[in-house]
Structures are given as C-alpha cells and as structure tokens.
Design a protein around this motif. Structure first.
Motif, short mmCIF file in Angstrom:
data_model
loop_
_atom_site.label_atom_id
_atom_site.label_comp_id
_atom_site.label_asym_id
_atom_site.label_seq_id
_atom_site.Cartn_x
_atom_site.Cartn_y
_atom_site.Cartn_z
N ARG A 104 -23.78 12.26 -66.28
CA ARG A 104 -24.74 11.23 -65.92
C ARG A 104 -24.10 9.86 -66.02
O ARG A 104 -23.40 9.55 -66.98
CB ARG A 104 -25.96 11.33 -66.85
N ASP A 105 -24.33 9.04 -65.02
CA ASP A 105 -23.74 7.70 -64.92
C ASP A 105 -22.22 7.76 -64.86
O ASP A 105 -21.53 6.79 -65.20
CB ASP A 105 -24.18 6.82 -66.09
N ASP A 161 -22.28 3.62 -66.65
CA ASP A 161 -23.30 2.71 -66.14
C ASP A 161 -23.04 1.29 -66.63
O ASP A 161 -22.50 1.08 -67.73
CB ASP A 161 -24.69 3.18 -66.59
N VAL A 208 -21.23 0.28 -61.57
CA VAL A 208 -20.86 1.52 -62.25
C VAL A 208 -19.37 1.78 -62.05
O VAL A 208 -18.80 1.48 -60.99
CB VAL A 208 -21.67 2.70 -61.67
N ASN A 242 -28.68 10.51 -56.66
CA ASN A 242 -28.33 10.72 -58.06
C ASN A 242 -28.37 12.19 -58.42
O ASN A 242 -29.39 12.86 -58.27
CB ASN A 242 -29.30 9.95 -58.95
N SER A 276 -25.28 6.00 -71.76
CA SER A 276 -25.09 5.35 -70.47
C SER A 276 -23.64 5.00 -70.17
O SER A 276 -23.28 4.85 -69.00
CB SER A 276 -25.93 4.07 -70.39
N HIS A 277 -22.80 4.85 -71.19
CA HIS A 277 -21.43 4.42 -70.93
C HIS A 277 -20.53 4.85 -72.07
O HIS A 277 -20.98 5.39 -73.09
CB HIS A 277 -21.37 2.90 -70.75
N ASP A 307 -27.53 13.27 -61.58
CA ASP A 307 -27.44 13.34 -63.05
C ASP A 307 -28.14 14.56 -63.60
O ASP A 307 -27.73 15.13 -64.63
CB ASP A 307 -28.06 12.09 -63.68
#
Length: 755
Positions: A727-728, A422, A435, A373, A406-407, A375
């Motif tokens: 991130r994600d 995510d 993902v 990861n 997250s999304h 991120d």
C-alpha cells in the motif's frame, strides 16, 4: 415499443447491480436505445467494493478477490485469508448480478432471491462464530427481487413490484423508512412513499432510486448536497432530486456525490465537488442541485467513485474526471482533472464499476480489466502484496529503518536519510507531495543516527542530539508548538542530548530518550499516553515525571513503555486490553507503573494493543491483546501479567506490528507470527499463524522493522528486504501499488456479455 420493453424489463432488471439501469431509455423516435438496452443486461455482472471485488462468471457462479479481514469473511472462500487472484465463492450458482459493499456482499439469483454474506460488519447483525455470515445466506423475507445494491454499511433491494427495501446502518436515514434506527437482515424495512422504482444505487450513507417516470429520488446523508434537493439536510425518507427528468441510470458515490444519465446521453452530477468530480468548471465545493457534466455525450453507463467519476460512451471508450491521485482516471499524471479525460489503452468496454480509488471495466470479449489503487488487492494484479521477502535495489549500507502505515524511512551508514511511499502530508521531506515507489534521499539532513515514523510524520535523530521532524503536524507531532504540517525537516525546539526515538503509528504521540536517562513526550494524550497525569495533548516536548535511568522506549497505539537500566519495564497510558501488564480493572494509567513479573529485560517493543519484552536469556514475553496470536482474532484475549512465547529462544531483537510480531534470533534468522492478511509474515501465504515460524530465505539479519501490515529485515551487509502490503508503494522495490493503465483481471469469455 413501450409494451415490448415491458415484456423484457423483468429479465433486464435481474442483471442489475449497485447501479441499476432503468427500463425507460428511448431514442429520438420513441424506441428504446439499443446501446442502452444491451449495456443494461451486462451491468451488475461486476462490482467493485472498498476492499474486495465480485464478478458473475459466464456459468452463473461468482468470483471474488481482495482483502478478507480476519474478523470478517466478505469473500466467503472457505478461509479467512485474503485472495490475490480471483477465486470462486462457495455454494453460489444461478447468479445474475452482484454488489460489493465495504465488508459485505450481495448476490441476486435468477429466481429473484437475494443472498448475503459478510463478516463482523456494521451493515449486519452479529451471526456466526465471528459475528458474520461466512457463507451466503438467503434473505428469506425478500422475494421477486430485481436489483441489489450494497452501500458502505447497509443494503438496498429493489423488488419487481417497484418497492425498495433496505437493512443495515441507518444513522443518516439511508434506509428510507423515516427513522434512524438500524435494521437487521432478517427484518428489512421498506422505503416510505416510494413506488414504481426501476433502479437503485447505494453510496456511503445515502441511497438513490429511479422511478419509471424518469425522476430520481434520494434519501440518507446529505452533508455535501448529494441528495440533490437544494439543501444539506439529511433525509430519512425519499425526496425528489430537483430538476431531473428523462433519467435512465443513476450512481451513488462511495464518497458524497451522485450521478445521473439522461436518455439523451448527457451526464448530470451533484454533491461534493472538491476535486471537480461533479462539475470542474464550477469552483463551488458543494453543489446541492444537478449540473450537467460538460464535454460528455453518447454515454451509456456511468459509475461514481469516492472523489471521481467515470462514464462509458457508446463507442466503448471510458472517460473519467475528478481526483486522479491513484491513477483512478486511467491517466498517467496524478493531478485533478476538471474535464473528462479518456482512459488510455482501453476499448470495446460494455460495463464499468468504480469505488473509492479503483475501477473495473468489462470488455465485449468477456474479459475484465482494472486500474487505479490496488492497495486492497481489488485489481488482482499482485502489486498489492509481497508474500516473500524482496530485495530493495538502490538502497545499501542501511543501519536503521522505520515503516509507518503510509511511508518508510531508512538511515544509511553515511548518516543520510532516505524515504519512500505516500507523501500527501510531506512526510517524505522532499518539499513535494508526490508518491515515491523507490527510495530517494531526504534533502538537508546529515549526521543522522536514527529515524522514526508516525502515520504521516517523520523524525530523525542527529549525532548532535537534536531531533528533526517533518510531515503531518495536525496533531502537534512536529513538536514545534503548532499544528501546521511541513514538507521539509526542521529541528524540534528545546530538545538536546537525545539518544533514542519511539513514535507510534496509530494515535500520534512520540517519546524521546535523552542522555540523562529521562524521557520526553508530546502529541496525542487522549489515553494518558504522555505520562504527565493528564489527558491534555501537547504540541511541545514535556518531561515524563518519575522516570530515571531509562535505556529504551517504545510507543504503542495509546500506551507507552520504558526500559530502565535495572532491567525493569514501566508502562503508562491505555490499558483496556491489559497492554500495561497490570490487569485489574483495565483502567488507564496516567503515570509510569512497573510491569510485574519481568526482570533482566534488554529490549522492548509495542504493538497496537500489546507489548513485548526480550529478556537477557533470549526468551520473548508478551502481554495485552493477543487475539490474533492465539486463535486468529475471533475472541478477544487480554493477557496479563506477561507470558513467555513458547518455542522461541536465543532471540536478539524484536519487532511489533499492529497484530503481528517478529523476532531475530542470534543465528540471523527471522521468525514471525500473528495476523497475515497482507502477507506480512513472509511465509508465502495469507494465513494467520499463532506460533512463531522462520521466514524462509533470510540469513544474516541484524534487525527488523514492521509497520501495520508489512515488514523489513536489515542484513549485516546493509541490504534491506521487504514483504507484506505494498500500500502506497511502501515496499520500495519500484513496483507501484497503483495502476495508470488498465491491467487484466479475468481473461476473455470469463463473464457472459450477451444475455
């Protein structure tokens, strides 16, 4: 041979880091294993932290990279900006080993002194203008140190006399002094009853020590059996790990498990086992005593991540087992691996360091490689941020977009909804948990006119006035009367005539505006943010009393806003930072209260602890916590009543992130200001800015949407441009923020391999 090893031990131990190697490893003939001796001297030259990483270069200086929070300075590079690529730590030389914690760093000098730098971390006492040591400082009370280990919020040091010393958070007894009282770095405390230690390791809230006799001792948090004493009771003093002898190396996880390497090259593990990170053949989620990891032999190095483990074999290959959701095992799939699998495309490795969901590996040629990861930028590949806007390919004719932490959801002109990022709680709505790095259509949704997102929950407003929800339901956010998550869209019962949505990314509540001008709300209500005069959470919509003729709504972390038809703004919920605009004693308001001094408002937006309003004359007004806007966040500023943002006129639309703000002017340009550790201001830097400035290269913008650490711009031609944290994989340009194959962090000869 024992005498010969004793002569080398002080030198070898000086190179040790978060997982220190013992001086008692022997081959079958009683001699020290050459592979273990050589590896020992290399470990500690690299260290992976939660959000930053450290490496000792060939000339004894330290390089660092990753996130450098505005209220901390864990990187110490002279500025509070994060660093995408490795840079030198100021004023450090002669360093032999390092250890990176959560928001602090340790370095061991060749003369046995210990050096510390950190920001406003709970691991340390307040010091300096922002609550931390922004440059390395010597721990003057500690001399003759041979190893350092940085835990999540505490530090551990091994001295040449075999004693162990620690400071920082002690809530679980992780300092080992028999108390739960935290200690400052100026007064380290000694671990009780522990002598002849030759290695140390620090996890989230537990510590390990290896004694000269090959036994392992543990103390601190034991919630998942990570102390290996057969119980789950916290221990404020060291206790012996059961059944382990002839151990030569140890590693405490940033999660809740522990690892040990025996002199025969076998690996033993104990603690949390929910992802098979201890023993995949054992179905138990907690193992309170050590168990051997099957399928591993000839191991010379090991390191424990959050819910996974990695081991280095004598042939230079790296093997991993446990959780692989972020490719932290170096394997292309994302499933749990209960038996060790080899990290692809990597050989000639001589040392490893794992943390959370990412791994660093040092190769024989002195180069550094990383995977997992990224991120937080700990792999230094650049995949974690976009400093300037990038076009999202494959997504056109977008009319509205909402980003969470997250999304992301986007509504296209044809009424379809597209999602990416995510998907752990099914928030992408595609009936999977995978993902997505690029946008994909949400099945079963049509005629959608608007979308909104909470942290891991999604909402869509259809043209018939119904609201549909999916994703995380644990806070009751799906509005269906349950606290059950769902990975496909379904209508919120009893809601019709809806015209607008506003969800929050931080405290899980949502507001819905209906065509009769009234507002409905549900979700978290701990700060009275639902406006019903109580703090009772709601799993179904309830009417916010006392509000009529509402034209727009906005949701902050724990507060809510409503814009009425007469141009007045009303607020309720948490007011600790003055985000309701009413000042006074900063007490929460359980029912809507008018924000004073605001008239002729035509748009509103809510950040984490602040609020924004756009007036009809094109000026922007803010109130609440403006710390990041005024001086970079070192001092809390409660601004009330609302004040005009200087130098900003002719504004047509607003966007409010966690601690950064956006404005679209009538000429189609985008202006940003505030917090910028992830490049969310889009100006090509990671520097915070207290005044608005234009984002270069953007024209024809009609609307903006901003999450906690990234931003998007919607153009009149339907294009979407994004920048900030990936991130994600939320930027959606196809470049993932995780890496299944090791990528180069530092070139060959960067790190001295042979001492």
């Amino acid at each position: 041979m024992r005498q010969g090893l004793g002569r080398w031990k002080p030198l070898l131990l000086s190179w040790l880091g978060i997982m220190a190697w013992a001086g008692s490893a022997k081959a079958e003939d009683g001699a020290t294993s050459p592979a273990v001796v050589e590896q020992r001297a290399r470990h500690g030259r690299i260290s992976m932290g939660s959000s930053h990483a450290l490496a000792v270069t060939a000339n004894g200086t330290v390089k660092t990279w990753g996130i450098n929070y505005i209220i901390t300075d864990t990187l110490d590079v002279g500025v509070s900006a994060s660093q995408i690529w490795p840079v030198a730590v100021d004023r450090l030389s002669g360093i032999t080993s390092v250890s990176a914690g959560h928001e602090h760093s340790l370095a061991l000098h060749q003369n046995g002194t210990v050096w510390l730098w950190y920001g406003n971390s709970p691991a340390q006492p307040p010091a300096g203008p922002s609550g931390g040591h922004l440059a390395p400082v010597r721990i003057t009370s500690l001399t003759n140190a041979t190893a350092v280990a940085a835990g999540n919020s505490f530090s551990v040091v091994l001295r040449q006399d075999g004693t162990v010393w620690a400071w920082g958070s002690n809530s679980h007894g992780q300092l080992g002094d028999g108390t739960t009282r935290s200690r400052s770095s100026s007064t380290p405390t000694q671990a009780q009853g522990l002598t002849q230690a030759v290695a140390i390791s620090a996890g989230t809230a537990h510590s390990l020590a290896l004694r000269q006799d090959g036994t392992v001792w543990a103390w601190g948090s034991n919630s998942h059996g990570q102390l290996g004493d057969g119980t789950t009771l916290d221990r404020p003093v060291p206790v012996q790990v059961q059944g382990l002898t002839n151990v030569v190396a140890i590693s405490a996880s940033s999660g809740e498990h522990s690892l040990a390497l025996r002199q025969d090259g076998s690996v033993w593990a104990w603690g949390a086992n929910g992802s098979g990170q201890v023993n995949g053949s054992n179905p138990a989620t907690v193992l309170t005593t050590p168990t051997q990891v099957a399928g591993l032999s000839d191991v010379v190095d090991l390191s424990a991540g959050s819910r996974f483990s990695v081991a280095l074999r004598q042939d230079g290959t790296v093997w991993g087992w446990g959780l692989n959701s972020a490719h932290q095992l170096g394997h292309p799939d994302r499933r749990v691996h209960t038996v060790p699998v080899q990290v692809a495309a990597l050989e000639d490795v001589v040392a490893i360091s794992a943390r959370d969901e990412q791994v660093l590996a040092l190769r024989q040629d002195g180069s550094l490689w990383g995977w997992g990861n990224n991120d937080q930028g700990t792999l230094a590949t650049g995949s974690d941020v976009r400093l300037t806007p990038v076009l999202l390919g494959g997504l056109s004719h977008v009319t509205s977009l909402r980003a969470s932490n997250s999304h992301v959801l986007a509504r296209r002109q044809d009424g379809t909804v597209w999602s990416w990022g995510d998907n752990a709680q099914g928030q992408l709505g595609d009936a999977t948990a995978y993902v997505r790095e690029i946008p994909a259509q949400v099945p079963g949704l049509s005629d959608v006119v608007d979308v909104s997102t909470s942290s891991r929950t999604s909402f869509a407003l259809r043209s018939d006035g119904t609201v549909w929800s999916w994703g995380d339901g644990t806070e009751g956010l799906l509005g269906d009367g349950t606290q059950v998550s769902r990975n496909t869209p379904a209508p919120v019962p009893g809601l019709t005539g809806s015209t607008a949505l506003a969800a929050t990314d931080w405290a899980s509540h949502i507001l819905v505006l209906r065509d009769d001008g009234r507002v409905w709300a549900w979700g978290n209500n701990s700060s009275l943010q639902l406006g019903d005069g109580t703090n009772t959470p709601r799993t179904t919509p309830l009417l916010v009393p006392g509000l009529t003729d509402v034209r727009a709504v906005a949701a902050g972390c724990m507060h809510s806003l409503a814009l009425r038809a007469d141009g007045s703004v009303w607020a309720w919920g948490n007011n600790v930072f003055g985000q309701l605009g009413i000042g006074g004693n900063y007490s929460s308001q359980g029912t809507p209260t008018q924000v004073p001094g605001l008239t002729n408002v035509k748009a509103i937006a809510a950040g984490m602890f602040y609020s924004m309003a756009l007036r009809a004359d094109g000026t922007v007004w803010t109130w609440g916590d403006t710390s990041r806007f005024m001086d970079g966040g070192s001092v809390i500023h409660r601004m009330f009543p609302p004040a005009q943002v200087p130098g900003l006129t002719e504004v047509a639309a607003l966007g409010a992130g966690t601690y950064h703000a956006m404005a679209v002017r009538t000429d189609g340009s985008v202006w940003t200001w505030g917090y910028n550790p992830y490049g969310q201001l889009g100006d090509g830097t990671l520097l915070n800015r207290t005044t608005p400035a234009p984002v270069a290269g953007l024209q024809g913008v009609t609307a903006v949407s901003t999450g906690s650490d990234l931003a998007f711009a919607l153009l009149a031609n339907g294009e979407v441009h994004g920048w900030g944290s990936n991130r994600d994989s939320r930027i959606g340009d196809g470049q993932a923020s995780t890496h299944a194959i090791p990528g180069n962090v530092l070139p060959p000869a960067s790190i001295q391999v042979t001492p």
